[in-house]
Design a protein around this motif. Sequence first.
Motif, PDB file in Angstrom:
ATOM      1  N   GLN A 226       0.826  -1.197   0.000  1.00 55.79           N
ATOM      2  CA  GLN A 226       0.000   0.000   0.000  1.00 55.79           C
ATOM      3  C   GLN A 226       0.866   1.255   0.000  1.00 55.79           C
ATOM      4  OE1 GLN A 226      -2.141   0.547   3.699  1.00 55.79           O
ATOM      5  NE2 GLN A 226      -0.621  -0.615   4.851  1.00 55.79           N
ATOM      6  N   GLY A 227       0.219   2.397  -0.317  1.00 55.40           N
ATOM      7  CA  GLY A 227       0.917   3.671  -0.267  1.00 55.40           C
ATOM      8  C   GLY A 227       1.808   3.949  -1.456  1.00 55.40           C
ATOM      9  N   LEU A 228       1.511   3.374  -2.628  1.00 58.59           N
ATOM     10  CA  LEU A 228       2.330   3.598  -3.817  1.00 58.59           C
ATOM     11  C   LEU A 228       1.692   4.637  -4.724  1.00 58.59           C
ATOM     12  CD1 LEU A 228       3.299  -0.078  -4.716  1.00 58.59           C
ATOM     13  CD2 LEU A 228       4.670   1.617  -3.505  1.00 58.59           C
ATOM     14  N   LEU A 229       2.526   5.378  -5.456  1.00 58.68           N
ATOM     15  CA  LEU A 229       2.075   6.319  -6.479  1.00 58.68           C
ATOM     16  C   LEU A 229       2.456   5.743  -7.845  1.00 58.68           C
ATOM     17  CD1 LEU A 229       2.023   8.313  -3.982  1.00 58.68           C
ATOM     18  CD2 LEU A 229       2.436  10.109  -5.661  1.00 58.68           C
ATOM     19  N   SER A 230       1.470   5.589  -8.692  1.00 58.98           N
ATOM     20  CA  SER A 230       1.710   5.051 -10.026  1.00 58.98           C
ATOM     21  C   SER A 230       1.033   5.944 -11.048  1.00 58.98           C
ATOM     22  CB  SER A 230       1.190   3.618 -10.139  1.00 58.98           C
ATOM     23  OG  SER A 230      -0.203   3.568  -9.903  1.00 58.98           O
ATOM     24  N   MET A 231       1.658   6.084 -12.211  1.00 57.13           N
ATOM     25  CA  MET A 231       1.134   6.931 -13.282  1.00 57.13           C
ATOM     26  C   MET A 231       0.537   6.047 -14.371  1.00 57.13           C
ATOM     27  SD  MET A 231       2.958  10.312 -14.911  1.00 57.13           S
ATOM     28  CE  MET A 231       3.076  11.001 -13.257  1.00 57.13           C
ATOM     29  N   ARG A 232      -0.656   6.424 -14.798  1.00 59.10           N
ATOM     30  CA  ARG A 232      -1.393   5.604 -15.747  1.00 59.10           C
ATOM     31  C   ARG A 232      -0.782   5.692 -17.143  1.00 59.10           C
ATOM     32  NH1 ARG A 232      -7.583   7.024 -16.165  1.00 59.10           N
ATOM     33  NH2 ARG A 232      -6.778   8.683 -17.501  1.00 59.10           N
ATOM     34  N   VAL A 233      -0.780   4.553 -17.855  1.00 61.70           N
ATOM     35  CA  VAL A 233      -0.282   4.474 -19.228  1.00 61.70           C
ATOM     36  C   VAL A 233      -1.451   4.134 -20.141  1.00 61.70           C
ATOM     37  CG1 VAL A 233       1.344   3.353 -20.786  1.00 61.70           C
ATOM     38  CG2 VAL A 233       1.951   3.680 -18.395  1.00 61.70           C
ATOM     39  N   THR A 234      -1.654   4.922 -21.192  1.00 60.88           N
ATOM     40  CA  THR A 234      -2.765   4.707 -22.104  1.00 60.88           C
ATOM     41  C   THR A 234      -2.476   3.529 -23.038  1.00 60.88           C
ATOM     42  OG1 THR A 234      -1.885   6.247 -23.745  1.00 60.88           O
ATOM     43  CG2 THR A 234      -3.294   7.156 -22.009  1.00 60.88           C
ATOM     44  N   ARG A 235      -3.462   3.177 -23.848  1.00 57.12           N
ATOM     45  CA  ARG A 235      -3.287   2.091 -24.805  1.00 57.12           C
ATOM     46  C   ARG A 235      -2.274   2.433 -25.882  1.00 57.12           C
ATOM     47  NH1 ARG A 235      -9.573   0.081 -25.871  1.00 57.12           N
ATOM     48  NH2 ARG A 235     -10.014  -0.524 -23.696  1.00 57.12           N
ATOM     49  N   ASP A 236      -2.056   3.729 -26.094  1.00 59.41           N
ATOM     50  CA  ASP A 236      -1.072   4.177 -27.086  1.00 59.41           C
ATOM     51  C   ASP A 236       0.319   4.316 -26.497  1.00 59.41           C
ATOM     52  OD1 ASP A 236      -3.166   4.322 -28.908  1.00 59.41           O
ATOM     53  OD2 ASP A 236      -3.598   6.417 -28.392  1.00 59.41           O
ATOM     54  N   ASP A 237       0.541   3.704 -25.284  1.00 59.34           N
ATOM     55  CA  ASP A 237       1.834   3.780 -24.608  1.00 59.34           C
ATOM     56  C   ASP A 237       2.220   5.235 -24.368  1.00 59.34           C
ATOM     57  OD1 ASP A 237       4.088   2.794 -23.366  1.00 59.34           O
ATOM     58  OD2 ASP A 237       5.273   2.822 -25.205  1.00 59.34           O
ATOM     59  N   GLU A 238       1.311   5.969 -23.717  1.00 58.75           N
ATOM     60  CA  GLU A 238       1.512   7.389 -23.466  1.00 58.75           C
ATOM     61  C   GLU A 238       1.182   7.700 -22.012  1.00 58.75           C
ATOM     62  OE1 GLU A 238      -0.090  11.700 -25.212  1.00 58.75           O
ATOM     63  OE2 GLU A 238      -0.762   9.793 -26.071  1.00 58.75           O
ATOM     64  N   VAL A 239       2.028   8.472 -21.367  1.00 53.10           N
ATOM     65  CA  VAL A 239       1.821   8.900 -19.981  1.00 53.10           C
ATOM     66  C   VAL A 239       1.213  10.292 -20.003  1.00 53.10           C
ATOM     67  CG1 VAL A 239       2.942   9.464 -17.808  1.00 53.10           C
ATOM     68  CG2 VAL A 239       3.704   7.483 -19.111  1.00 53.10           C
ATOM     69  N   CYS A 240       0.048  10.453 -19.349  1.00 54.28           N
ATOM     70  CA  CYS A 240      -0.709  11.713 -19.394  1.00 54.28           C
ATOM     71  C   CYS A 240      -0.711  12.455 -18.065  1.00 54.28           C
ATOM     72  CB  CYS A 240      -2.136  11.448 -19.845  1.00 54.28           C
ATOM     73  SG  CYS A 240      -2.276  10.791 -21.515  1.00 54.28           S
ATOM     74  N   ALA A 241       0.202  12.116 -17.153  1.00 55.81           N
ATOM     75  CA  ALA A 241       0.358  12.805 -15.864  1.00 55.81           C
ATOM     76  C   ALA A 241      -0.724  12.452 -14.860  1.00 55.81           C
ATOM     77  CB  ALA A 241       0.409  14.328 -16.041  1.00 55.81           C
ATOM     78  N   ILE A 242      -1.665  11.574 -15.183  1.00 53.60           N
ATOM     79  CA  ILE A 242      -2.683  11.135 -14.230  1.00 53.60           C
ATOM     80  C   ILE A 242      -2.073  10.050 -13.349  1.00 53.60           C
ATOM     81  CG2 ILE A 242      -4.925  10.019 -13.998  1.00 53.60           C
ATOM     82  CD1 ILE A 242      -5.739  11.295 -16.617  1.00 53.60           C
ATOM     83  N   PHE A 243      -2.174  10.201 -12.026  1.00 50.71           N
ATOM     84  CA  PHE A 243      -1.527   9.277 -11.103  1.00 50.71           C
ATOM     85  C   PHE A 243      -2.543   8.693 -10.128  1.00 50.71           C
ATOM     86  CE2 PHE A 243      -1.324  13.449  -9.141  1.00 50.71           C
ATOM     87  CZ  PHE A 243      -1.666  13.207  -7.819  1.00 50.71           C
TER      88      PHE A 243
END
Length: 321
Positions: A226-243
């Motif tokens: 628990q207590g982890l920060l992860s950033m979401r990766v889209t289907r196009d292999d793109e990081v959009c800063a949403i965590f």
Amino acid sequence: MFMRRRLAEWARQSTRLQCENMELVTKIRRQFLLGGRVDSRWQHRPSASTQYYQNRVNFLQRVQKENQYLYKRIIYTNPRVTITKTHKQDWVRNRHEIVIKAQCKFVLFPPVPHEDIEDLAFVSPVGVKRPRVYLTLRIRGGAMIGELGVELFTDVCPLTCQLFTELLAGDGVGYSYVGTRFFRKVPNLYWSGGDVVRDNGFGCYAQKGRRRPIGAENYHFSHSMQGLLSMRVTRDDEVCAIFNITFKPLTQFDLQNIIFGRVIRPCNTYNSIREIGSAFNSQPVVEVVATRRRVGRRWLHGLRNTNLTSLHNIRMRNRES
């Protein structure tokens, strides 16, 4: 001829089985009508007074057995009340401990509490100093919740951490984490936030000065605590800063989110927010009101997101028109 003899024999067996079944059903029916005394030892039905006597005798025998069982338990069971001798021994031990501690050096401030890290894979390597940032949370229209301390894994995900720290301070063109809300809050599971474009989870931020968006650097860590920060990766292999902020191990997030930091625990703010929210309701709205990180000898505070304010004004105008 042989088949005919076999058919006649099968017919006799079937008739015999049917008769036996009918006889068995008749006996069961008779016993049911007589009161169900299938296992009774009485050869004949005694009088009412004899039945009452037998019942009283059986009750007396049962009570005597129960009394004998209780008597044995009373005799052989150890007392649950602590005896005086045990109290005296405890007092001697406690007095000795008090005397020893009284001779120790007095410490005005307590020592720094040990951080909670269930998985040793997230411990900082020897010789690597990971930066720490702080996010202040508040309920929109309400009181402050507190501050979250986050340690960033810059040695594993440098580009993702750079994107995160840039939005903490503000990129200079109006995009920043300050003023954004957590648009998805699932109690005791995870929170999602950091949409600096639309503030609802459908925006995608493109970092300035880059012709191509940041992709998934690596999936070095697993969501094993628990207590982890992860950033979401889209289907196009793109990081959009949403965590995301996780509140339990979520291995189903592996290979879909990049773990780039952890919440510094123990943390009262972290324990408070894990019970807030609902998966089917956006209320209460929890937003990031301030951020800070240490750069050299000074603290760098984040700027507020101005693009969301202008977007909100445009939406209000469209509603009025």
